[in-house]
Design a protein around this motif. Sequence first.
Motif, PDB file in Angstrom:
ATOM      1  N   UNK A  44       0.886  -1.167   0.000  1.00  0.00           N
ATOM      2  CA  UNK A  44       0.000   0.000   0.000  1.00  0.00           C
ATOM      3  C   UNK A  44       0.920   1.213   0.000  1.00  0.00           C
ATOM      4  N   UNK A  45       0.851   1.987  -1.081  1.00  0.00           N
ATOM      5  CA  UNK A  45       1.801   3.076  -1.288  1.00  0.00           C
ATOM      6  C   UNK A  45       1.089   4.393  -1.563  1.00  0.00           C
ATOM      7  N   UNK A  46       1.818   5.470  -1.329  1.00  0.00           N
ATOM      8  CA  UNK A  46       1.383   6.824  -1.656  1.00  0.00           C
ATOM      9  C   UNK A  46       2.141   7.253  -2.897  1.00  0.00           C
ATOM     10  N   UNK A  47       1.418   7.731  -3.893  1.00  0.00           N
ATOM     11  CA  UNK A  47       2.048   8.187  -5.126  1.00  0.00           C
ATOM     12  C   UNK A  47       1.832   9.683  -5.268  1.00  0.00           C
ATOM     13  N   UNK A  48       2.895  10.416  -5.446  1.00  0.00           N
ATOM     14  CA  UNK A  48       2.906  11.864  -5.613  1.00  0.00           C
ATOM     15  C   UNK A  48       2.213  12.612  -4.471  1.00  0.00           C
ATOM     16  N   UNK A  49       2.163  12.008  -3.314  1.00  0.00           N
ATOM     17  CA  UNK A  49       1.650  12.675  -2.123  1.00  0.00           C
ATOM     18  C   UNK A  49       0.152  12.735  -1.983  1.00  0.00           C
ATOM     19  N   UNK A  50      -0.586  12.372  -3.046  1.00  0.00           N
ATOM     20  CA  UNK A  50      -2.038  12.540  -2.945  1.00  0.00           C
ATOM     21  C   UNK A  50      -2.859  11.393  -3.519  1.00  0.00           C
ATOM     22  N   UNK A  51      -2.206  10.279  -3.856  1.00  0.00           N
ATOM     23  CA  UNK A  51      -2.912   9.134  -4.414  1.00  0.00           C
ATOM     24  C   UNK A  51      -2.501   7.873  -3.673  1.00  0.00           C
ATOM     25  N   UNK A  52      -3.489   7.134  -3.174  1.00  0.00           N
ATOM     26  CA  UNK A  52      -3.205   5.865  -2.514  1.00  0.00           C
ATOM     27  C   UNK A  52      -3.283   4.767  -3.559  1.00  0.00           C
ATOM     28  N   UNK A  53      -2.342   3.828  -3.482  1.00  0.00           N
ATOM     29  CA  UNK A  53      -2.273   2.728  -4.433  1.00  0.00           C
ATOM     30  C   UNK A  53      -2.175   1.419  -3.653  1.00  0.00           C
ATOM     31  N   UNK A  54      -3.038   0.472  -4.008  1.00  0.00           N
ATOM     32  CA  UNK A  54      -3.013  -0.876  -3.435  1.00  0.00           C
ATOM     33  C   UNK A  54      -2.634  -1.825  -4.573  1.00  0.00           C
ATOM     34  N   UNK A  55      -1.516  -2.505  -4.420  1.00  0.00           N
ATOM     35  CA  UNK A  55      -1.023  -3.404  -5.460  1.00  0.00           C
ATOM     36  C   UNK A  55      -1.500  -4.825  -5.177  1.00  0.00           C
ATOM     37  N   UNK A  56      -2.041  -5.467  -6.204  1.00  0.00           N
ATOM     38  CA  UNK A  56      -2.487  -6.854  -6.055  1.00  0.00           C
ATOM     39  C   UNK A  56      -1.696  -7.821  -6.928  1.00  0.00           C
ATOM     40  N   UNK A  57      -0.693  -7.324  -7.613  1.00  0.00           N
ATOM     41  CA  UNK A  57       0.251  -8.145  -8.381  1.00  0.00           C
ATOM     42  C   UNK A  57       1.665  -7.676  -8.051  1.00  0.00           C
ATOM     43  N   UNK A  58       2.627  -8.570  -8.142  1.00  0.00           N
ATOM     44  CA  UNK A  58       4.033  -8.224  -7.958  1.00  0.00           C
ATOM     45  C   UNK A  58       4.657  -7.946  -9.329  1.00  0.00           C
ATOM     46  N   UNK A  59       5.541  -6.938  -9.392  1.00  0.00           N
ATOM     47  CA  UNK A  59       6.191  -6.581 -10.648  1.00  0.00           C
ATOM     48  C   UNK A  59       7.326  -5.601 -10.369  1.00  0.00           C
ATOM     49  N   UNK A  60       8.199  -5.429 -11.348  1.00  0.00           N
ATOM     50  CA  UNK A  60       9.287  -4.450 -11.248  1.00  0.00           C
ATOM     51  C   UNK A  60       8.761  -3.079 -11.646  1.00  0.00           C
ATOM     52  N   UNK A  61       9.248  -2.035 -10.956  1.00  0.00           N
ATOM     53  CA  UNK A  61       8.792  -0.672 -11.231  1.00  0.00           C
ATOM     54  C   UNK A  61       9.925   0.325 -11.049  1.00  0.00           C
ATOM     55  N   UNK A  62       9.945   1.328 -11.916  1.00  0.00           N
ATOM     56  CA  UNK A  62      10.926   2.413 -11.805  1.00  0.00           C
ATOM     57  C   UNK A  62      10.323   3.642 -11.130  1.00  0.00           C
ATOM     58  N   UNK A  63       9.043   3.574 -10.749  1.00  0.00           N
ATOM     59  CA  UNK A  63       8.372   4.714 -10.131  1.00  0.00           C
ATOM     60  C   UNK A  63       8.754   4.853  -8.657  1.00  0.00           C
ATOM     61  N   UNK A  64       8.572   6.070  -8.137  1.00  0.00           N
ATOM     62  CA  UNK A  64       8.854   6.360  -6.727  1.00  0.00           C
ATOM     63  C   UNK A  64       7.556   6.446  -5.943  1.00  0.00           C
ATOM     64  N   UNK A  65       7.584   5.897  -4.728  1.00  0.00           N
ATOM     65  CA  UNK A  65       6.420   5.865  -3.849  1.00  0.00           C
ATOM     66  C   UNK A  65       6.855   6.124  -2.416  1.00  0.00           C
ATOM     67  N   UNK A  66       5.879   6.440  -1.579  1.00  0.00           N
ATOM     68  CA  UNK A  66       6.053   6.462  -0.131  1.00  0.00           C
ATOM     69  C   UNK A  66       5.285   5.271   0.421  1.00  0.00           C
ATOM     70  N   UNK A  67       5.953   4.422   1.168  1.00  0.00           N
ATOM     71  CA  UNK A  67       5.283   3.242   1.728  1.00  0.00           C
ATOM     72  C   UNK A  67       4.330   3.658   2.844  1.00  0.00           C
ATOM     73  N   UNK A  68       3.089   3.187   2.754  1.00  0.00           N
ATOM     74  CA  UNK A  68       2.091   3.443   3.791  1.00  0.00           C
ATOM     75  C   UNK A  68       1.827   2.212   4.639  1.00  0.00           C
ATOM     76  N   UNK A  69       1.900   1.048   4.017  1.00  0.00           N
ATOM     77  CA  UNK A  69       1.615  -0.171   4.756  1.00  0.00           C
ATOM     78  C   UNK A  69       1.699  -1.386   3.864  1.00  0.00           C
ATOM     79  N   UNK A  70       1.244  -2.503   4.410  1.00  0.00           N
ATOM     80  CA  UNK A  70       1.317  -3.784   3.713  1.00  0.00           C
ATOM     81  C   UNK A  70       0.126  -4.624   4.134  1.00  0.00           C
ATOM     82  N   UNK A  71      -0.544  -5.207   3.166  1.00  0.00           N
ATOM     83  CA  UNK A  71      -1.603  -6.177   3.458  1.00  0.00           C
ATOM     84  C   UNK A  71      -0.896  -7.495   3.714  1.00  0.00           C
ATOM     85  N   UNK A  72      -1.034  -8.018   4.907  1.00  0.00           N
ATOM     86  CA  UNK A  72      -0.281  -9.208   5.303  1.00  0.00           C
ATOM     87  C   UNK A  72      -0.782 -10.487   4.654  1.00  0.00           C
TER      88      UNK A  72
END
Length: 93
Positions: A44-72
């Motif tokens: 669960x990441x923050x993108x550009x300070x104002x968008x929350x993103x929940x990832x449901x697939x694993x993949x490589x990324x060159x984008x920058x995020x702020x980590x908010x949490x993790x669904x265990x």
Amino acid sequence: MKTAGLLPLTLTLQDHLGNEKHAPLPHSLPRNDYRPGRIEAGDVMLWQGDTIVVFYESFDSAYSYTRLGKIRDIEGLKQAVGKGAVNIRFAAE
């Protein structure tokens, strides 16, 4: 504003690229961006300070995020979020 100050919060997240759900937040949050290199399902990441993103697939990324949490427990996460928009409630433990 701290992340916990927004909670509990229910948002309608839209699908993006078949690997994540995202939604704008009502307020920008402080950022501590980094490039994780690899996104893992359940991140669960923050993108550009104002968008929350929940990832449901694993993949490589060159984008920058702020980590908010993790669904265990990610078993069934992809099926739970389904296709298209989904309402997700965020709350502190």
